[in-house]
Scaffold this active site. Structure first.
Site, PDB file in Angstrom:
ATOM      1  N   SER A 255      28.706  57.915  64.213  1.00  0.00           N
ATOM      2  CA  SER A 255      28.539  57.040  63.048  1.00  0.00           C
ATOM      3  C   SER A 255      27.070  56.923  62.680  1.00  0.00           C
ATOM      4  O   SER A 255      26.175  57.108  63.501  1.00  0.00           O
ATOM      5  CB  SER A 255      29.080  55.652  63.366  1.00  0.00           C
ATOM      6  N   LYS A 256      26.874  56.587  61.426  1.00  0.00           N
ATOM      7  CA  LYS A 256      25.522  56.396  60.904  1.00  0.00           C
ATOM      8  C   LYS A 256      24.813  55.298  61.708  1.00  0.00           C
ATOM      9  O   LYS A 256      23.631  55.391  62.021  1.00  0.00           O
ATOM     10  CB  LYS A 256      25.652  56.009  59.417  1.00  0.00           C
TER      11      LYS A 256
END
Ligand code: GLU
Length: 487
Positions: A255-256
């Site tokens: 994930s970012k």
């Protein structure tokens, strides 16, 4: 296209192209190509606040870079335009109105404040967070009252309960979801008239005759909701296939938030990864060809790919393994192609001093040691420098030794004997000089390498000499001799 197989990648342009989206796009692409179907790009841009044209461009550029060409969509057109949801706002609303007419949807007048109060109450009583369907049974009098208050309604879809929504998933097998877990009746068109994802996606997939929806398993609950909408609209749902998510080696979802730019395809493009390596790596992350091979190109994967060999277990994103694929492709792709991809990293160098063939030779000489192509600027820098500006400490002390001075002086005297352009031949001349001076190994090679490159390690010595050629070798040795003590 010769089949009715139609798949799509439907990214929301609310961020850069994510590795997970790229893998989903790749699986859809491979599936379409294997079955001689169509691969469609659709931009799900109904989230006006978060969508941005620069993300659209990044997604398009990333997919193109990976070679995942689409048959219909932006830049191409096709029989089912438009491919941006914002161009279809009225259409979604018309379809939603039909559901109201058939009693499968209704106007919901709840204000955001009322909905957050409901959420608060449910949180406080530890209940499941869900809409309580309160607007489903409004009386005529209540409706008149709400309208008189000037409230603008959203449209909600009736989620029947109890009900089990089940389907045979193309990757995961049988899946059954209890409709009570879907959060109650769902908004399909917001009060500002904009359709929400779960509704727009069904309308689009029907309009575009999508036969298979291949996407990440984070959409499984959405799929249950979407199947209910298909039924309400009187359409057979497509085949759904959900790929397991991608995790890092510590088992955190990619994930970012956790991984920053490392989840963006663009980051790999900028850092000198080969698209062939990314494609190969992403493809084999949760799928393997029946013949067990690890290395394959996009065209090779097309006929081999099918959903039955896509794994149900989470994929693990492991940078050293990706690097292994990248080194492989840097080493093995055709030299002219690697040179073309190298040129942006050499922009600050005077490349015109070499012919194209020589530049290819430079690439050939250094590429075996590279993990990413951007390293090539540092590794090959010395080929382009006018003179070696920095000799490392080891080289400086080496050049202070008498034996080094003797080797270098001798090379200067024998410059005419080097067969420039022939790496092996050049190395043979160095060896014969070493023989005369009774020097070999690092006593012989390190001063030469140090004088030419400023370092004692580097690419093949013969090739280095041969590419640099007589004039540069002379200049560099003279420069290095300037550092040696006078006899
Ligand atoms: N816009 C959705 C996403 O980016 C698409 C999901 C789907 O394929 O339906 O996750």
């Amino acid at each position: 296209m010769t089949s009715d197989i139609r798949v799509r990648i439907a990214p929301s342009p609310t961020g850069h192209l994510h590795l997970g989206t790229a893998r989903t796009a790749l699986y859809n692409y491979l599936f379409a190509r294997h079955h001689k179907g169509s691969f469609v790009l659709r931009l799900e841009d109904t989230d006006e606040m978060r969508s941005d044209e620069s993300y659209t461009q990044d997604i398009i550029d990333g997919l193109k870079w990976l070679g995942l060409s689409w048959d219909e969509g932006p830049d191409i057109g096709g029989p089912y335009p438009p491919y941006r949801q914002t161009e279809k706002i009225d259409h979604y609303e018309r379809v939603a109105q039909k559901l109201i007419s058939s009693g499968q949807a209704y106007f919901c007048y709840c204000s955001p404040e009322e909905l957050s109060l409901l959420k608060e109450d449910q949180k406080n009583s530890n209940g499941a967070l869900r809409y309580d369907n309160r607007c489903r049974h409004l009386t005529e009098a209540q409706l008149t009252q709400l309208q008189a208050e000037g409230r603008v309604p959203a449209i909600r879809f009736k989620v029947e309960e109890p009900r089990v929504v089940s389907w045979h998933d193309g990757i995961k097998g049988e899946i059954a979801i209890d409709s009570a877990d879907l959060g109650g009746d769902m908004v399909i068109v917001k009060s500002n008239g904009v359709a929400i994802y779960n509704f727009a996606v069904v309308v689009d997939d029907i309009d575009m005759k999508i036969s298979h929806v291949i996407r990440g398993e984070d959409h499984i609950h959405n799929t249950a909701k979407q199947i209910l909408i298909y039924e309400a609209l009187g359409h057979k749902p497509p085949v759904f296939a959900h790929a397991a998510l991608i995790f890092d080696i510590e088992r955190r979802k990619l994930s970012k938030r956790h991984h920053g730019e490392a989840v963006h395809v663009d980051r790999y493009r900028r850092d000198g990864y080969m698209p062939e390596a990314i494609v190969n790596y992403l493809a084999q992350m949760s799928w393997s060809p029946a013949d067990g091979r690890e290395i394959f190109t996009l065209p090779e994967a097309c006929p081999m790919f099918d959903l039955d060999r896509v794994s149900k277990s989470p994929a693990v994103f492991d940078v050293p393994r990706l690097n292994w694929f990248n080194s492989h492709y840097i080493r093995s792709l055709p030299l002219p192609l690697i040179l073309e991809r190298t040129m942006p990293y050499w922009q600050s160098f005077d490349c015109a001093q070499y012919s194209k063939a020589q530049l290819e030779e430079i690439v050939a000489t250094v590429r075996d040691g590279l993990t990413t192509l951007c390293e090539i600027a540092e590794v090959a820098r010395f080929f382009f420098e006018k003179e070696i500006s920095l000799f490392d400490e080891q080289v400086q002390s080496l050049l202070a030794a008498d034996s080094s001075r003797t080797v270098l002086t001798k090379i200067l005297k024998h410059l005419g004997e080097f067969p420039w352009g022939d790496g092996k031949g050049c190395k043979a001349v160095i060896d014969s000089i070493g023989k005369e001076l009774s020097l070999k190994g690092k006593d012989l090679y390190w001063p030469v390498r140090g004088a030419l490159c400023g370092k004692t390690s580097g690419p093949d010595l013969g090739a280095t000499l041969s590419i640099l050629g007589a004039a540069r070798v002379k200049e560099r040795i003279e420069g290095a001799l300037g550092l040696c003590p006078q006899a």
